[in-house]
Design a protein around this motif. Structure first.
Motif, PDB file in Angstrom:
ATOM      1  N   ARG A  24       1.712   4.379  11.564  1.00  0.00           N
ATOM      2  CA  ARG A  24       0.980   5.396  10.601  1.00  0.00           C
ATOM      3  C   ARG A  24      -0.562   5.582  11.130  1.00  0.00           C
TER       4      ARG A  24
ATOM      5  N   TYR B 147       5.504   2.619   8.261  1.00  0.00           N
ATOM      6  CA  TYR B 147       3.851   1.712   8.111  1.00  0.00           C
ATOM      7  C   TYR B 147       3.345   1.916   9.464  1.00  0.00           C
TER       8      TYR B 147
ATOM      9  N   MET C  59       0.799  -1.495   0.279  1.00  0.00           N
ATOM     10  CA  MET C  59      -0.094  -0.031   0.181  1.00  0.00           C
ATOM     11  C   MET C  59       0.730   1.141  -0.025  1.00  0.00           C
ATOM     12  N   PRO C  60       1.475   1.611  -1.188  1.00  0.00           N
ATOM     13  CA  PRO C  60       2.113   2.700  -1.097  1.00  0.00           C
ATOM     14  C   PRO C  60       1.470   4.311  -0.360  1.00  0.00           C
ATOM     15  N   ASP C  61       2.035   4.806   0.361  1.00  0.00           N
ATOM     16  CA  ASP C  61       2.099   6.206   0.844  1.00  0.00           C
ATOM     17  C   ASP C  61       1.866   7.237  -0.408  1.00  0.00           C
ATOM     18  N   PRO C  62       0.391   7.512  -0.720  1.00  0.00           N
ATOM     19  CA  PRO C  62       0.272   8.622  -1.390  1.00  0.00           C
ATOM     20  C   PRO C  62       0.662  10.040  -1.516  1.00  0.00           C
ATOM     21  N   ASN C  63       1.793  10.519  -0.361  1.00  0.00           N
ATOM     22  CA  ASN C  63       2.926  11.443  -0.478  1.00  0.00           C
ATOM     23  C   ASN C  63       3.999  11.230  -0.623  1.00  0.00           C
ATOM     24  N   GLN C  64       3.974   9.518  -0.652  1.00  0.00           N
ATOM     25  CA  GLN C  64       5.007   9.159  -1.220  1.00  0.00           C
ATOM     26  C   GLN C  64       5.227   8.712  -2.789  1.00  0.00           C
ATOM     27  N   PRO C  65       5.838   9.269  -3.167  1.00  0.00           N
ATOM     28  CA  PRO C  65       5.599   8.975  -4.822  1.00  0.00           C
ATOM     29  C   PRO C  65       6.629   7.856  -5.337  1.00  0.00           C
TER      30      PRO C  65
ATOM     31  N   GLN D  31       7.645   5.053  -3.452  1.00  0.00           N
ATOM     32  CA  GLN D  31       7.131   4.033  -3.080  1.00  0.00           C
ATOM     33  C   GLN D  31       6.439   3.145  -4.359  1.00  0.00           C
ATOM     34  N   SER D  32       5.241   3.883  -5.082  1.00  0.00           N
ATOM     35  CA  SER D  32       4.886   3.654  -6.137  1.00  0.00           C
ATOM     36  C   SER D  32       5.672   3.375  -6.985  1.00  0.00           C
ATOM     37  N   GLU D  33       6.873   4.131  -7.478  1.00  0.00           N
ATOM     38  CA  GLU D  33       7.740   3.856  -8.789  1.00  0.00           C
ATOM     39  C   GLU D  33       8.180   2.196  -7.782  1.00  0.00           C
TER      40      GLU D  33
END
Length: 363
Positions: free
Chosen positions: A234, A231, A52-58, A60-62
């Motif tokens: 959080r 996480y 579950m990537p943190d939406p505030n930390q791009p 993580q999705s990358e």
């Protein structure tokens, strides 16, 4: 049937009393060490899709995208024979990217989740990919010998190394040499690591330190930065307050396959068991109950406790304790020193396991 209820003609399960970690002295044969080089139970079911990537930390999705593509690139021929010649010949038929990835980031950002997801996503049979911590890998070399370890792992498609110990120069050189041989054999590599002593923040230091410490292998690794906060905490409350000795003991007697130990005695016992055996030490345990938790007396003891915390966390074993709360295990001096990252990881993981254990008392 509850643990305190006996079937007709049988004694209650609680009459046997809890188990004890201090009574265990496991011995792990070398063939078992190899067979157990898979993601630990906590990470059995993780996949890139469950991260579950943190939406505030791009970043993580990358990381998910890059690692998914990396896993896909490990399909096709096995990392030997024609496949090896294609990947590692001096004059490849076409340009190829790095055959290794290094996950650089703080504790609790999901590096192990991503590393285990890479292992699961790699299209190879389990016997052709390996996953282990740095400590487990060095112990494998000790058990099998260097050449046999190269032979055993050299037919693998992927080797994942969690918690690469950059603060152990001797073992780092040993494993760097091993990785060099495995790269020559066509094995793809993935690793996470700890920061070197003296580096008081993860920042951008860890990737440079890692690539320098593994010497000639840097060209084979792509550093992948993963930013974010732990996480495990959080939006969650602080660690639960410790329970009383009586509550801990009562829960231990009421919980099948729970252990009950005095914390100072357990620390002494850990000094007599090699850290590579801490996983076996906790085998088939449902919960760990500890009385009289105190601040650890010295750094050697603290580092052993870190390894135990990692193995308990890997196996999702709740920890119920009396005495000091877990965020007071390590002195201020320790938390400012070269091993601070390990200690904060242990606090984070033990806190999560303490939350998991609250139900043992309420029930």
């Amino acid at each position: 049937m509850s643990s305190s209820t006996a079937a007709p003609g049988h004694s209650p399960i609680t009459t046997a009393g809890p188990l004890s970690l201090c009574a265990r002295e496991p011995h792990v044969p070398a063939d078992r060490l190899v067979a157990e080089m898979v993601p630990p139970p906590r990470f059995d079911a993780v996949r890139f899709e469950t991260y579950m990537p943190d939406p505030n930390q791009p970043s993580q999705s990358e990381a998910v995208s890059v690692l998914s593509a990396f896993a896909g690139g490990l399909g096709g021929a096995h990392a030997s024979g024609a496949g090896k010649r294609r990947w590692f010949s001096k004059k490849p038929a076409a340009p190829v990217g790095p055959r290794g990835v290094y996950l650089d980031g703080g504790y609790g950002v999901g590096k192990t989740h991503l590393l285990a997801s890479l292992w699961h996503a790699t299209p190879a049979a389990p016997e052709h990919k390996a996953f282990g911590t740095f400590v487990e890998l060095t112990n494998l070399v000790g058990a099998l010998g260097f050449q046999q370890t190269v032979k055993t792992l050299g037919n693998h498609r992927l080797l994942c190394i969690d918690e690469f110990e950059l603060d152990d120069p001797g073992d780092t050189v040993l494993v760097s040499t091993l990785l060099g041989k495995l790269v020559e054999a066509g094995v793809a590599l993935a690793a996470t690591s700890n920061t070197l002593p003296g580096k008081l923040g993860e920042g951008r230091f860890a990737a440079a330190d890692f690539l320098r410490e593994i010497q000639g292998l840097s060209a084979h690794f792509r550093p992948l930065r993963i930013d974010g906060e732990d996480y495990r905490h959080r939006g969650l409350p602080e660690a639960p307050a410790p329970f009383t000795d009586e509550q801990v003991a009562k829960a231990a007697y009421a919980t099948p396959r729970a252990t009950l130990d005095d914390f100072p005695a357990l620390l002494e016992h850990l000094a007599r068991v090699h850290p590579s055996r801490y996983g076996a030490l906790t085998e088939d345990i449902a919960a760990v109950c500890l009385t009289d938790v105190r601040a650890v007396p010295d750094q050697s003891t603290a580092l052993r406790l870190v390894v135990l915390a990692d193995r308990l966390y890997d196996r999702e074993i709740p920890v119920l304790a009396s005495g000091l709360p877990f965020d007071r295990l390590f002195s201020e001096e320790m938390l400012k020193g070269g091993y601070r990252k390990k200690y904060f990881r242990a606090i984070s993981r033990l806190t999560a396991l303490a939350r998991d254990a609250k139900g043992l008392v309420s029930h």
